[in-house]
Every structure is written in structure tokens, then in C-alpha cells.
Design an enzyme around this catalytic site. Structure first.
Site, PDB file in Angstrom:
ATOM      1  N   GLU A  21      14.683 -39.080   7.804  1.00  0.00           N
ATOM      2  CA  GLU A  21      13.569 -39.514   8.678  1.00  0.00           C
ATOM      3  C   GLU A  21      12.419 -38.509   8.639  1.00  0.00           C
ATOM      4  O   GLU A  21      11.847 -38.160   9.670  1.00  0.00           O
ATOM      5  CB  GLU A  21      14.051 -39.658  10.136  1.00  0.00           C
ATOM      6  CG  GLU A  21      15.267 -40.540  10.297  1.00  0.00           C
ATOM      7  CD  GLU A  21      15.679 -40.791  11.750  1.00  0.00           C
ATOM      8  OE1 GLU A  21      14.896 -40.441  12.674  1.00  0.00           O
ATOM      9  OE2 GLU A  21      16.773 -41.322  11.965  1.00  0.00           O
ATOM     10  N   ASP A  71       9.186 -36.494   8.798  1.00  0.00           N
ATOM     11  CA  ASP A  71       7.748 -36.438   9.051  1.00  0.00           C
ATOM     12  C   ASP A  71       7.420 -35.008   9.463  1.00  0.00           C
ATOM     13  O   ASP A  71       8.276 -34.279   9.939  1.00  0.00           O
ATOM     14  CB  ASP A  71       7.235 -37.485  10.057  1.00  0.00           C
ATOM     15  CG  ASP A  71       8.040 -37.616  11.330  1.00  0.00           C
ATOM     16  OD1 ASP A  71       8.687 -36.633  11.740  1.00  0.00           O
ATOM     17  OD2 ASP A  71       7.997 -38.702  11.945  1.00  0.00           O
ATOM     18  N   ASN A 113      24.317 -39.124  11.283  1.00  0.00           N
ATOM     19  CA  ASN A 113      22.882 -38.811  11.196  1.00  0.00           C
ATOM     20  C   ASN A 113      22.426 -38.047  12.446  1.00  0.00           C
ATOM     21  O   ASN A 113      22.795 -38.411  13.561  1.00  0.00           O
ATOM     22  CB  ASN A 113      22.117 -40.145  11.108  1.00  0.00           C
ATOM     23  CG  ASN A 113      20.655 -40.004  10.740  1.00  0.00           C
ATOM     24  OD1 ASN A 113      20.329 -39.377   9.719  1.00  0.00           O
ATOM     25  ND2 ASN A 113      19.768 -40.588  11.529  1.00  0.00           N
ATOM     26  N   GLU A 157      22.930 -39.071  16.315  1.00  0.00           N
ATOM     27  CA  GLU A 157      22.607 -38.107  17.385  1.00  0.00           C
ATOM     28  C   GLU A 157      23.714 -37.924  18.419  1.00  0.00           C
ATOM     29  O   GLU A 157      23.454 -37.914  19.619  1.00  0.00           O
ATOM     30  CB  GLU A 157      21.294 -38.515  18.062  1.00  0.00           C
ATOM     31  CG  GLU A 157      20.133 -38.581  17.082  1.00  0.00           C
ATOM     32  CD  GLU A 157      18.803 -39.003  17.724  1.00  0.00           C
ATOM     33  OE1 GLU A 157      18.802 -39.404  18.892  1.00  0.00           O
ATOM     34  OE2 GLU A 157      17.776 -38.928  17.029  1.00  0.00           O
ATOM     35  N   HIS A 202      12.572 -34.366  11.413  1.00  0.00           N
ATOM     36  CA  HIS A 202      11.325 -34.524  12.165  1.00  0.00           C
ATOM     37  C   HIS A 202      10.848 -33.098  12.475  1.00  0.00           C
ATOM     38  O   HIS A 202      11.348 -32.463  13.397  1.00  0.00           O
ATOM     39  CB  HIS A 202      11.565 -35.289  13.464  1.00  0.00           C
ATOM     40  CG  HIS A 202      11.984 -36.704  13.235  1.00  0.00           C
ATOM     41  ND1 HIS A 202      11.131 -37.649  12.697  1.00  0.00           N
ATOM     42  CD2 HIS A 202      13.162 -37.346  13.452  1.00  0.00           C
ATOM     43  CE1 HIS A 202      11.768 -38.809  12.604  1.00  0.00           C
ATOM     44  NE2 HIS A 202      13.001 -38.650  13.052  1.00  0.00           N
TER      45      HIS A 202
HETATM   46  C1  XIL Z   1      12.018 -44.140  16.735  1.00  0.00           C
HETATM   47  C2  XIL Z   1      11.037 -45.187  16.248  1.00  0.00           C
HETATM   48  O1  XIL Z   1      10.249 -44.637  15.224  1.00  0.00           O
HETATM   49  C3  XIL Z   1      10.168 -45.667  17.375  1.00  0.00           C
HETATM   50  O2  XIL Z   1       9.364 -46.775  16.961  1.00  0.00           O
HETATM   51  C4  XIL Z   1      11.028 -46.097  18.567  1.00  0.00           C
HETATM   52  O3  XIL Z   1      10.198 -46.446  19.656  1.00  0.00           O
HETATM   53  C5  XIL Z   1      11.965 -44.990  18.967  1.00  0.00           C
HETATM   54  O4  XIL Z   1      12.757 -44.602  17.830  1.00  0.00           O
HETATM   55  N1  XIL Z   1      15.456 -40.545  15.623  1.00  0.00           N
HETATM   56  C6  XIL Z   1      15.931 -41.747  15.159  1.00  0.00           C
HETATM   57  C7  XIL Z   1      15.001 -42.893  15.023  1.00  0.00           C
HETATM   58  O5  XIL Z   1      17.104 -41.834  14.737  1.00  0.00           O
HETATM   59  O6  XIL Z   1      15.663 -44.123  15.207  1.00  0.00           O
HETATM   60  C8  XIL Z   1      13.832 -42.779  15.976  1.00  0.00           C
HETATM   61  O7  XIL Z   1      12.921 -43.848  15.710  1.00  0.00           O
HETATM   62  C9  XIL Z   1      13.172 -41.434  15.828  1.00  0.00           C
HETATM   63  C10 XIL Z   1      14.142 -40.323  16.156  1.00  0.00           C
END
Ligand code: XIL
Length: 329
Positions: free
Chosen positions: A241, A243, A175, A134, A211
Site C-alpha cells: 500500500e 504512498d 498485512n 492490522e 504508508h
Molecule cells: C483506506 C482507503 O484508502 C480509504 O478510502 C478508506 O476510507 C479507509 O481505508 N490500511 C489499509 C487500507 O489496509 O485498507 C486503508 O485504505 C489504508 C490503511
């Protein structure tokens, strides 16, 4: 759980793809359904939090690898590859870092020592590292993190070099979120990784977090276009990641929509030769970061809170079983 006979990991292997998931040790230890489902359906594991710098670094000069090592052992024992997440990020930093200081003299040794120690510790165990996470802001500029403020834009290439020196066999990823389809941010990520390559940085791939929601997700053809343009730079791509959060309460329609989005994303990955894995950010609605971070949303994963498969589960299985009509195969 009403377990389908076929597993996601077998179906993914048959297509030459890995199917991964973010996992938390606490649930592995205390919920048999959790650990059994994790091992049964996935062949790639990302520690959801345990390999971030905050959890790994309780105090200056101290490292606590116990949770991350236990997750790594779980992965090895169950024939799962490991994704390392993440070496350089602006969140979940150690609490003892002097956030008010923007001095290179402070932040440079922290980054060097951290990457060297962590990537060396997991040497040979991590298949892919999210080296930097990020670093691009939503407007496409480099995000103004402590790393950028103290070290300037050169910190990105330096991070990749350090990771490569410590674990030359690991594939190294940049990422980010919101860079999946077409748009200003995905263009910015594209330019960033192209310039890292031009500078000779050892970067091998881009992680697209994914996400997404019903209202905000990339079109399948835009995702494929983006994966393929990164491929023309010689880069591997993984969805890292995924969802698909839904507005609560869910309905049969919204669950159906979640399944369609999921299927489209998996199909796009299957169609691109350089897309090697899809990782989901959890697998049961019992344990997901979404309700805590996106109020009013939930049910973002492929099994419900009692481990029953949802339409999105079958959408993945279907995508993996069948060649898509547009793949021409
Ligand atoms: C999130 C986790 O799922 C949570 O448990 C934590 O509190 C915060 O981080 N992008 C990312 C991940 O790269 O590491 C994040 O994970 C979600 C967003």
C-alpha cells in the site's frame, strides 16, 4: 498526460516483479484518464475498498459483489492480477454487526461464513489474499479488536485455514503497517507469522503496507533486512500500500525526497528474491486517502492531480530499468 513511452508494468515484468495499485470503480467508470493510466502502467490491482467486509455486506446474510466483480473483470480484461483486500479487519466492518457483543457465539459464525463465502466467490481469481489485516497494535501486542476479544488469538490461524479451504490456489498474506523496517512492531509481526507457521497455518506471505512520510520511513537496508528474515521463514513479501505523503505545500525539494524514498523502497524489493510485488495506494494525487486522513499532508502518489508524472514516477522507472549498484549484478 505527458505519457512516457515505457510503462511501469513492462519495466517491472522485465525484472520478474509485479507493480500494483489500489483502484476505485467510480473513477474507472467516469474518468477515462484514470482507467487508461491504470491499465497502462500496472499489472496488479487491489480494490481500494470494494472487497472489505462493510462494502460487501449490506445486511446480515446479504452479499453484494457487484463492485468487486467489476474491478475483477477490469483486471482480467487488462491482464492484471488481483490482490484480495481484506478478509478479517477491525475497520470498515458491516454496520449491522453487534459491536457491543463480545460473544464467540456471535462472532465465530460471522467470520466463518464471511471468509468461506467471499474466498469461494473469488476462487481462482485472486492471486493473493490479505487474509488478516492490522492485527498487531503499535505496542507489538495483538490489537484488541472484536475478533480477538470474542475469539481469542486462535482467530488468526483459523482465518488462514478457512481461506485456504475456500481457495487453495490463492497465496495467503498477513498485512500490516509500521512493520516495514527494524523495530518493535516489525519484530512482533515476525514472531506472529513464525508462530502461525509453527502451528501449521497456511500462510504464504507478509504484506508491508508502506504508508510513509519524509519524516517517518524505513531505511532501505532495514527494509531489506526485514524482507530477508521473513524470507528465511519461507515467506514471500510484498509492499502492499505504498504512498509517501508530503507536508503541504510541496516544494521541489520535498518532491525530490519523495522520489528518493520511493526509489530506495523499490530497490530493496528488487534486491530480495522473496519480494515479488510493490503495490501503490493509488497513482494520482487527484484521488488519494491521504488528505482526508492526515490533515496537512498530501501529494503522496506518483502522478499529480492532472496525471503528470512526478519525480517519484521516474524514480520507479529508473529503479526497474537499472540494477542497483549494491545488488552486485
Ligand atoms: C483506506 C482507503 O484508502 C480509504 O478510502 C478508506 O476510507 C479507509 O481505508 N490500511 C489499509 C487500507 O489496509 O485498507 C486503508 O485504505 C489504508 C490503511
Amino acid at each position: 498526460m505527458n505519457a512516457p513511452k515505457e510503462t511501469l508494468r513492462d519495466a517491472a515484468s522485465a525484472r520478474g516483479m509485479k507493480i500494483g495499485v489500489a483502484a476505485t470503480l467510480e473513477w474507472i467508470r467516469c474518468e477515462p484518464d484514470y482507467s487508461a493510466t491504470l491499465a497502462r502502467h500496472f499489472n496488479l490491482l487491489t480494490p481500494e475498498n470494494a472487497m472489505k467486509s462493510g462494502p460487501l455486506r449490506p445486511g446480515p446474510g446479504e452479499f453484494d459483489f457487484r463492485e468487486a466483480d467489476e474491478l475483477s473483470d477490469f483486471a482480467r480484461e487488462h491482464g492484471m492480477a488481483l490482490r484480495g483486500h481484506t478478509l478479517v479487519w477491525h475497520q470498515q466492518l458491516p454496520s449491522w454487526l453487534p459491536m457491543e457483543s463480545g460473544e464467540r457465539a456471535v462472532w465465530q459464525p460471522v467470520m466463518e461464513h464471511h471468509i468461506h463465502t467471499v474466498a469461494s466467490h473469488f476462487h481462482g481469481r485472486v492471486e493473493c489474499w490479505d487474509v488478516v489485516n492490522e492485527a498487531v497494535a503499535d505496542d507489538g501486542e495483538l490489537r484488541r479488536t472484536p475478533w480477538l476479544e470474542a475469539l481469542g488469538p486462535g482467530y488468526l490461524a483459523r482465518a488462514f485455514h478457512l481461506a485456504h479451504e475456500a481457495d487453495p490456489g490463492a497465496r495467503l498474506f498477513y498485512n500490516d503497517y509500521g512493520a516495514e523496517g527494524r523495530g518493535m512492531k516489525s519484530d512482533a509481526v515476525y514472531r506472529l507469522v513464525r508462530s502461525l507457521l509453527d502451528d501449521g497455518a497456511p500462510i504464504h506471505g507478509v504484506g508491508l503496507q508502506m504508508h510513509v512520510s519524509e519524516e517517518n520511513h524505513p531505511a532501505a537496508e532495514d527494509l531489506l533486512w526485514n524482507i530477508e528474515r521473513l524470507g528465511r521463514l519461507g515467506l514471500e513479501v510484498q509492499i502492499t500500500e505504498m504512498d509517501v505523503r508530503l507536508r503541504l505545500p510541496v516544494s521541489p525539494d520535498s518532491l525530490g525526497c519523495q522520489a528518493v524514498i520511493t526509489r530506495d523502497m523499490i530497490d530493496a524489493c528488487l534486491m530480495a528474491d522473496n519480494c515479488t510485488a510493490v503495490t501503490l495506494w493509488g497513482f494520482t494525487d487527484r484521488h488519494s486517502w491521504i488528505p482526508g486522513f492526515f490533515p496537512g499532508y498530501g501529494d503522496a502518489l506518483i502522478l499529480d492531480a492532472v496525471y503528470e508524472p512526478k519525480p517519484a514516477f521516474f524514480a520507479i522507472l529508473d529503479a526497474l530499468r537499472h540494477q542497483s549498484s549494491s545488488s552486485g549484478e
